[in-house]
Design a protein around this motif. Sequence first.
Motif, short mmCIF file in Angstrom:
data_model
loop_
_atom_site.label_atom_id
_atom_site.label_comp_id
_atom_site.label_asym_id
_atom_site.label_seq_id
_atom_site.Cartn_x
_atom_site.Cartn_y
_atom_site.Cartn_z
N HIS A 165 51.56 18.10 25.41
CA HIS A 165 52.34 18.55 24.25
C HIS A 165 51.53 19.37 23.25
O HIS A 165 52.04 20.36 22.71
N ARG A 166 50.30 18.97 22.98
CA ARG A 166 49.52 19.67 21.96
C ARG A 166 48.77 20.87 22.54
O ARG A 166 48.79 21.95 21.97
N ALA A 167 48.13 20.70 23.70
CA ALA A 167 47.40 21.82 24.31
C ALA A 167 48.29 22.61 25.26
O ALA A 167 48.05 23.78 25.50
N ASP A 168 49.31 21.95 25.83
CA ASP A 168 50.27 22.62 26.70
C ASP A 168 49.54 23.35 27.83
O ASP A 168 49.70 24.56 28.02
N VAL A 246 40.88 24.64 27.90
CA VAL A 246 41.13 23.51 26.99
C VAL A 246 39.93 22.58 27.07
O VAL A 246 39.41 22.33 28.17
N SER A 247 39.47 22.10 25.93
CA SER A 247 38.37 21.14 25.91
C SER A 247 38.72 20.00 24.98
O SER A 247 39.28 20.22 23.90
N ILE A 248 38.37 18.79 25.41
CA ILE A 248 38.73 17.58 24.68
C ILE A 248 37.48 16.81 24.30
O ILE A 248 36.61 16.55 25.14
N THR A 269 41.48 26.25 23.49
CA THR A 269 42.00 25.20 22.60
C THR A 269 41.12 23.96 22.68
O THR A 269 40.86 23.43 23.77
N HIS A 270 40.64 23.53 21.51
CA HIS A 270 39.92 22.26 21.40
C HIS A 270 40.88 21.20 20.90
O HIS A 270 41.62 21.43 19.92
N VAL A 271 40.89 20.03 21.55
CA VAL A 271 41.73 18.92 21.11
C VAL A 271 40.82 17.75 20.74
O VAL A 271 40.03 17.28 21.56
N VAL A 299 43.27 21.42 17.51
CA VAL A 299 44.38 20.52 17.22
C VAL A 299 43.91 19.07 17.34
O VAL A 299 42.92 18.77 18.01
N GLY A 300 44.62 18.19 16.67
CA GLY A 300 44.38 16.76 16.80
C GLY A 300 45.52 16.12 17.57
O GLY A 300 46.60 16.70 17.70
#
Length: 357
Positions: A165-168, A246-248, A269-271, A299-300
């Motif tokens: 939902h946030r990084a999609d 994307v990186s978490i 995108t960093h989560v 994003v968080g």
Amino acid sequence: MRAAVLEAYGEPLSIESVDAPALAPHGVVVDVEACGICRSDWHAWKGHGEWADDRVPLGQILGHEPAGRVARVGDRVETLAVGDRVAIPFNLGDGSCYQCRNGHGNVCEDGYALGFEPSVPGAFAERTHVPHAEFNAVTLPKGVSAEAVAALGCRYVTAFHALAHRADIDAGDWVAVHGCGGLGLAAVQIATALGARVIAIDVRDDPLELAIDLGAEETIDASELEDERTDVPGTIRTITDGGAHVSIDALGRAETCRNSLECLRIRGTHVQIGLTTAAERGEVSLPIDEMTRWDVTLVGSRGMPPSRYDELLRMIDSGALEPAKLVTRRVGLEDVSDRLAAMTEYETRGVEVVTEL
């Protein structure tokens, strides 16, 4: 009933006989069948959070990753019945605020944090209460076990919400996961199921081996690099031919947060899903100019709206996701203190679950 109570920060929890939870007209009381032991419980046990006015008070019953059966039903509850099997989100909404009404109950303006505040005692206990149960309690498919739901807890749903939902993320995206505790390993499994190519990063062999079992295509043992601060992002950019999509950061340390941001490709995108420790006290220095230059998104993610649990549960019921594969240890209520202490030196592996209450 028996419950594990926080009597002193960093000291063994007190196993006590306490009053059974009171039943609100809009709530249900649930017999707890399983409850995950999470690093957020560790943060509470250590007394972290005062820097954000979020310190868990002494006297609190901890535990926020439960599943069980409905034992009592409030007068205003019509859609749940005694005997129903339910998952209980840790971030409980009231169902009536703007965020709840628009599908974002995980960030309810007047919400509750199960196991972290006196109004909602936690689930390291034989029973727990779920307020606004028709909004919060999620009925389980027959094929999904209580143990699997305890593995969902806050970690798995947070990772799912972060990725779906946030990084999609899109199929084929490179996803880097920094930190392979329960939260990071959940992200590895979920990202793989969503079609991503996953790189798992940690400093321990055992979690990295488990990450491979859960679908990681590549692993990086940061302890073997000469300079973790610069070599982790560089290694990821080499593997991915330009950086992760994307990186978490699933750990919450300053170096993992920066590594996560600096390993991204242009427009990545960093989560942030890992909470900081007493070393960071909620603050991490970030390369803002670099983020601006390369159109990077930050994003968080915290928990998941109860209204979207059905997406995750359908994938589990179909076998596309297997949170139970993360469970590495089953313990009793008396063992929780030892397992929390083991988290201090990162001595746990995967997800540990209380099944004997």
